[in-house]
Structures are given as C-alpha cells and as structure tokens.
Motif scaffolding. Sequence first.
Motif, PDB file in Angstrom:
ATOM      1  N   LEU A 170       0.866  -1.121  -0.095  1.00 34.78           N
ATOM      2  CA  LEU A 170      -0.029  -0.137   0.026  1.00 34.78           C
ATOM      3  C   LEU A 170       1.000   1.335  -0.118  1.00 34.78           C
ATOM      4  CD1 LEU A 170      -2.939   1.073   0.239  1.00 34.78           C
ATOM      5  CD2 LEU A 170      -2.424   0.965   2.834  1.00 34.78           C
ATOM      6  N   ALA A 171       2.036   1.102   0.660  1.00 33.61           N
ATOM      7  CA  ALA A 171       2.869   2.554   1.005  1.00 33.61           C
ATOM      8  C   ALA A 171       3.651   2.881  -0.272  1.00 33.61           C
ATOM      9  CB  ALA A 171       3.457   2.311   2.289  1.00 33.61           C
ATOM     10  N   SER A 172       3.147   2.999  -1.452  1.00 39.17           N
ATOM     11  CA  SER A 172       3.773   3.035  -2.734  1.00 39.17           C
ATOM     12  C   SER A 172       3.967   4.668  -3.228  1.00 39.17           C
ATOM     13  CB  SER A 172       3.216   2.467  -3.888  1.00 39.17           C
ATOM     14  OG  SER A 172       1.568   2.794  -4.008  1.00 39.17           O
ATOM     15  N   CYS A 173       3.667   5.507  -2.616  1.00 35.30           N
ATOM     16  CA  CYS A 173       3.539   6.778  -3.262  1.00 35.30           C
ATOM     17  C   CYS A 173       3.310   7.978  -2.178  1.00 35.30           C
ATOM     18  CB  CYS A 173       2.303   6.977  -4.196  1.00 35.30           C
ATOM     19  SG  CYS A 173       0.863   6.828  -3.628  1.00 35.30           S
ATOM     20  N   PRO A 174       3.733   9.124  -2.359  1.00 34.92           N
ATOM     21  CA  PRO A 174       3.498  10.173  -1.201  1.00 34.92           C
ATOM     22  C   PRO A 174       2.318  10.355  -0.445  1.00 34.92           C
ATOM     23  CG  PRO A 174       4.971  10.894  -3.018  1.00 34.92           C
ATOM     24  CD  PRO A 174       4.355   9.669  -3.457  1.00 34.92           C
ATOM     25  N   ALA A 175       1.160  10.383  -1.379  1.00 32.14           N
ATOM     26  CA  ALA A 175      -0.123  10.594  -0.916  1.00 32.14           C
ATOM     27  C   ALA A 175      -0.322   9.295   0.452  1.00 32.14           C
ATOM     28  CB  ALA A 175      -1.243  10.398  -1.738  1.00 32.14           C
ATOM     29  N   HIS A 176       0.066   8.047   0.114  1.00 33.55           N
ATOM     30  CA  HIS A 176      -0.162   7.018   1.032  1.00 33.55           C
ATOM     31  C   HIS A 176       0.646   7.015   2.239  1.00 33.55           C
ATOM     32  CE1 HIS A 176      -2.235   4.336  -2.326  1.00 33.55           C
ATOM     33  NE2 HIS A 176      -2.800   5.620  -1.938  1.00 33.55           N
ATOM     34  N   TRP A 177       2.014   7.761   1.796  1.00 24.63           N
ATOM     35  CA  TRP A 177       2.981   7.983   3.060  1.00 24.63           C
ATOM     36  C   TRP A 177       2.209   8.781   3.961  1.00 24.63           C
ATOM     37  CZ3 TRP A 177       7.740   9.035  -0.669  1.00 24.63           C
ATOM     38  CH2 TRP A 177       7.943   8.179  -1.351  1.00 24.63           C
ATOM     39  N   ARG A 178       1.951   9.969   3.559  1.00 28.26           N
ATOM     40  CA  ARG A 178       1.277  10.850   4.261  1.00 28.26           C
ATOM     41  C   ARG A 178       0.215  10.319   5.143  1.00 28.26           C
ATOM     42  NH1 ARG A 178       0.709  13.919  -0.722  1.00 28.26           N
ATOM     43  NH2 ARG A 178       2.637  14.914  -1.065  1.00 28.26           N
ATOM     44  N   ARG A 179      -0.684   9.538   4.689  1.00 33.56           N
ATOM     45  CA  ARG A 179      -1.838   8.911   5.255  1.00 33.56           C
ATOM     46  C   ARG A 179      -1.256   7.965   6.311  1.00 33.56           C
ATOM     47  NH1 ARG A 179      -6.919   7.232   2.137  1.00 33.56           N
ATOM     48  NH2 ARG A 179      -7.622   6.598   4.203  1.00 33.56           N
ATOM     49  N   LEU A 180      -0.185   7.112   6.187  1.00 37.18           N
ATOM     50  CA  LEU A 180       0.432   6.403   7.046  1.00 37.18           C
ATOM     51  C   LEU A 180       1.037   7.210   8.359  1.00 37.18           C
ATOM     52  CD1 LEU A 180       1.971   3.791   4.821  1.00 37.18           C
ATOM     53  CD2 LEU A 180       0.204   3.448   6.500  1.00 37.18           C
ATOM     54  N   PHE A 181       1.786   8.276   8.132  1.00 40.51           N
ATOM     55  CA  PHE A 181       2.140   8.733   9.100  1.00 40.51           C
ATOM     56  C   PHE A 181       1.261   9.816  10.015  1.00 40.51           C
ATOM     57  CE2 PHE A 181       6.256   9.107   6.049  1.00 40.51           C
ATOM     58  CZ  PHE A 181       6.389   7.752   6.801  1.00 40.51           C
ATOM     59  N   ASP A 182       0.260  10.104   9.362  1.00 42.77           N
ATOM     60  CA  ASP A 182      -0.782  10.932  10.058  1.00 42.77           C
ATOM     61  C   ASP A 182      -1.635   9.641  10.793  1.00 42.77           C
ATOM     62  OD1 ASP A 182      -0.458  13.332   8.912  1.00 42.77           O
ATOM     63  OD2 ASP A 182      -2.039  13.134   7.327  1.00 42.77           O
ATOM     64  N   LEU A 183      -1.716   8.640  10.480  1.00 40.72           N
ATOM     65  CA  LEU A 183      -2.466   7.606  11.256  1.00 40.72           C
ATOM     66  C   LEU A 183      -1.644   7.047  12.512  1.00 40.72           C
ATOM     67  CD1 LEU A 183      -4.710   5.694  10.901  1.00 40.72           C
ATOM     68  CD2 LEU A 183      -3.531   4.050   9.628  1.00 40.72           C
ATOM     69  N   PHE A 184      -0.525   6.917  12.394  1.00 42.44           N
ATOM     70  CA  PHE A 184       0.403   6.674  13.439  1.00 42.44           C
ATOM     71  C   PHE A 184       1.586   8.099  13.507  1.00 42.44           C
ATOM     72  CE2 PHE A 184      -0.454   2.667  11.121  1.00 42.44           C
ATOM     73  CZ  PHE A 184      -1.397   2.136  12.064  1.00 42.44           C
ATOM     74  N   PRO A 185       0.968   8.918  13.977  1.00 39.08           N
ATOM     75  CA  PRO A 185       1.984  10.285  14.132  1.00 39.08           C
ATOM     76  C   PRO A 185       3.142  10.118  15.259  1.00 39.08           C
ATOM     77  CG  PRO A 185      -0.140  10.748  15.525  1.00 39.08           C
ATOM     78  CD  PRO A 185      -0.098   9.145  14.636  1.00 39.08           C
ATOM     79  N   ASP A 186       2.957   9.172  16.118  1.00 33.51           N
ATOM     80  CA  ASP A 186       3.866   9.174  17.327  1.00 33.51           C
ATOM     81  C   ASP A 186       4.890   7.795  17.251  1.00 33.51           C
ATOM     82  OD1 ASP A 186       3.397  11.733  18.353  1.00 33.51           O
ATOM     83  OD2 ASP A 186       1.639  10.785  19.508  1.00 33.51           O
ATOM     84  N   ALA A 187       4.539   6.943  15.959  1.00 28.92           N
ATOM     85  CA  ALA A 187       5.034   5.592  15.804  1.00 28.92           C
ATOM     86  C   ALA A 187       6.392   5.645  15.361  1.00 28.92           C
ATOM     87  CB  ALA A 187       4.217   4.798  14.955  1.00 28.92           C
ATOM     88  N   PRO A 188       7.511   4.852  15.452  1.00 28.20           N
ATOM     89  CA  PRO A 188       8.600   4.843  14.957  1.00 28.20           C
ATOM     90  C   PRO A 188       8.799   4.181  13.724  1.00 28.20           C
ATOM     91  CG  PRO A 188       8.326   2.887  16.497  1.00 28.20           C
ATOM     92  CD  PRO A 188       7.140   3.745  16.814  1.00 28.20           C
ATOM     93  N   LEU A 189       8.177   5.121  13.035  1.00 30.68           N
ATOM     94  CA  LEU A 189       7.803   4.579  11.384  1.00 30.68           C
ATOM     95  C   LEU A 189       8.557   5.377  10.366  1.00 30.68           C
ATOM     96  CD1 LEU A 189       6.098   2.396   9.856  1.00 30.68           C
ATOM     97  CD2 LEU A 189       4.287   4.186   9.819  1.00 30.68           C
ATOM     98  N   GLY A 190       9.239   4.883   9.575  1.00 29.39           N
ATOM     99  CA  GLY A 190       9.773   5.961   8.541  1.00 29.39           C
ATOM    100  C   GLY A 190       9.849   5.331   7.146  1.00 29.39           C
ATOM    101  N   LEU A 191      10.538   5.729   6.182  1.00 31.85           N
ATOM    102  CA  LEU A 191      10.971   5.249   5.075  1.00 31.85           C
ATOM    103  C   LEU A 191      12.160   4.561   4.790  1.00 31.85           C
ATOM    104  CD1 LEU A 191       9.457   8.205   2.902  1.00 31.85           C
ATOM    105  CD2 LEU A 191       8.164   5.994   3.353  1.00 31.85           C
ATOM    106  N   ASN A 192      12.297   3.354   4.048  1.00 32.68           N
ATOM    107  CA  ASN A 192      13.412   2.880   3.517  1.00 32.68           C
ATOM    108  C   ASN A 192      13.308   3.192   2.017  1.00 32.68           C
ATOM    109  OD1 ASN A 192      15.586   1.251   2.705  1.00 32.68           O
ATOM    110  ND2 ASN A 192      14.688  -0.607   2.719  1.00 32.68           N
ATOM    111  N   PHE A 193      14.079   4.412   1.646  1.00 35.53           N
ATOM    112  CA  PHE A 193      13.576   5.250   0.355  1.00 35.53           C
ATOM    113  C   PHE A 193      14.621   4.376  -0.721  1.00 35.53           C
ATOM    114  CE2 PHE A 193      13.351   8.399  -2.744  1.00 35.53           C
ATOM    115  CZ  PHE A 193      12.147   9.195  -2.467  1.00 35.53           C
TER     116      PHE A 193
END
Length: 302
Positions: A170-193
Amino acid sequence: MQLGFVSAILGDMPLEQVLAFAADEGFACVELMCWPPGKADRRYAGVTHLDVTDFSAATVTGIQDLLRIHRVAISGLGYYPNPLDPDPAHRALVSDHLIKVIEAAAKLGVGVVNTFIGRDPTGTVEANFELVKQVWPPILDAARRAGVKIGIEHCPMLFSADEWPGGKNLASCPAHWRRLFDLFPDAPLGLNFDPSHLIWQSIDCAKAVREFGPRIVHVHAKDERIDHARLHDVGVMGLGWHVPKLPGLGDVKWGEFFAALTDTGYDGPVCIEVEDRAYEGSLAARQRALRQSRKFLEQFMG
C-alpha cells in the motif's frame, strides 16, 4: 553516509562470508535478510542470513564477534513479506515473525528493521487502510518497546499476474505515506527510500526526498530502466515495461537524488540492492555487480 549492500543477492553465501566480502570490497555496512528458514516464494525473498527464530544470547555474541572481526556494521535487518495478506492466518504468521526480527535487532543494537506495509491486492485503498489499523498497531508497539525504527520500503509490488491489479504494498506513493504518518503520528515509522520504485510511477524522486527527508531511516540504491518499446505495446496498465538495473544503468537522476539527500541532512546507510537479471548468471557476476555499483555510487558519497 555509509555505503553498503542488501545481502539478498548473496543468498548462497553464509553470513561470515558475506561480511568478509563486504570488508574486502570496502563496504561499510550490510542490510541482512531475516526471512524464516525455508523455500522462497518469489525472487530475492527467502534469504536467511540471520535466523531470528533461534536467537540465543550465544548467537548474538557470535554475530557481534564477526562484526568486530570484519569491521562491518549492520545497516538494518530486512524482511519483506505481505503483512496485509488476504489470508488472516498468513497475516498472523508474518506479523509474529516481523516482531521477532524487531526483537533481534534490539538485541544486536541495530536501530532499523526494513519491511513492507503490505496490501490485499484485491481490495481498495480505503479497505487496505482499514486493514492497516487492525494489523500494524501491535507491530509498532513492539518496535517502540525495542527502540527500533521501522523502515517502510515503497515498492508497489506489482510485477506479476498474481499481484495485479493493486499490488502487494500500500505504501507506494507520497499520498499514502502522508496518510500512514498521520495515522501513526508518534510511531517509530519511517521510509526505506528506493528511487527506482518512483521512476516508473512518474514520481519526482528529489521532490519526494525533500518532503519526506526527516522520515528517511534507510536508503536502497537501485536503478530502473523504462523499456519504451514494451510500454508502447502494453501501456502503463501492462506488465514488464520497467526493468530493475544497477545504479547508473537506468533512468534515476542520481546527482539530483543525492543532492536532495544531502540537502535534507541524511547521513545514514545507502545499500546497493542488486535485482538486475543481467548479473544473475553466477556468484562471480553478482559480486561484480556490487563492485560496479560501488564504483558508480562513490562519486556521490566521497
């Protein structure tokens, strides 16, 4: 930045030999694959350089000794399944193993675990985000307890008929990255770019880096070549019109990419990921691919 490689391409070499090769060739780090022992279900999967299903204190000590001997670091641990698989039983197995990888990283003092968010390829984007809300909180809680960051790779996983039409990530594009980070704002979640995955989606790599720079916890160096003849035949909805290549042999604008990385202050690992079929004929050819890629990338990394 530290130049390394993803260990999957050396799946037929044991860990000690992988680290020795890295040291001999001047690599600073390696991303080590941590699939459950057994048969792979796709290319470049199923490689087990660290078996986290049996991760005793003695195992940890032995690995740390090897790292000291060869003076090579672990950039991250890698496990790239589909945590949102349509089969709930398979989802549970994947999540359980991913948590074991996270716990193993903590024991080794490794700060990053790289993986996919996953996707049910038959479901809509909205349905998959609902699934994310069910599946991912326990994984992120485990990462938080362990002090480990999750690096989400953004390959759409849309290469074959069984992955059509939605892909398996699912995490294939900037729009989806934004939603994931908004969904888990304080989680230790980042990108392997990985810039290669954006090339064929017509997404501006440098622009994406500049927007999400603070979220980048790991980088893969892989190129992608657009096969325009194939694209003319099948169109963008077809398969097989973009081809993974070694860095410098595809359409990534590497100067712009590294300029963006440095502008955002990224100073972490950059790991070569070899998925170029032209170099798969032998172990020697795969090792040559890593050497060739290193020589190309060194011009940007000093």
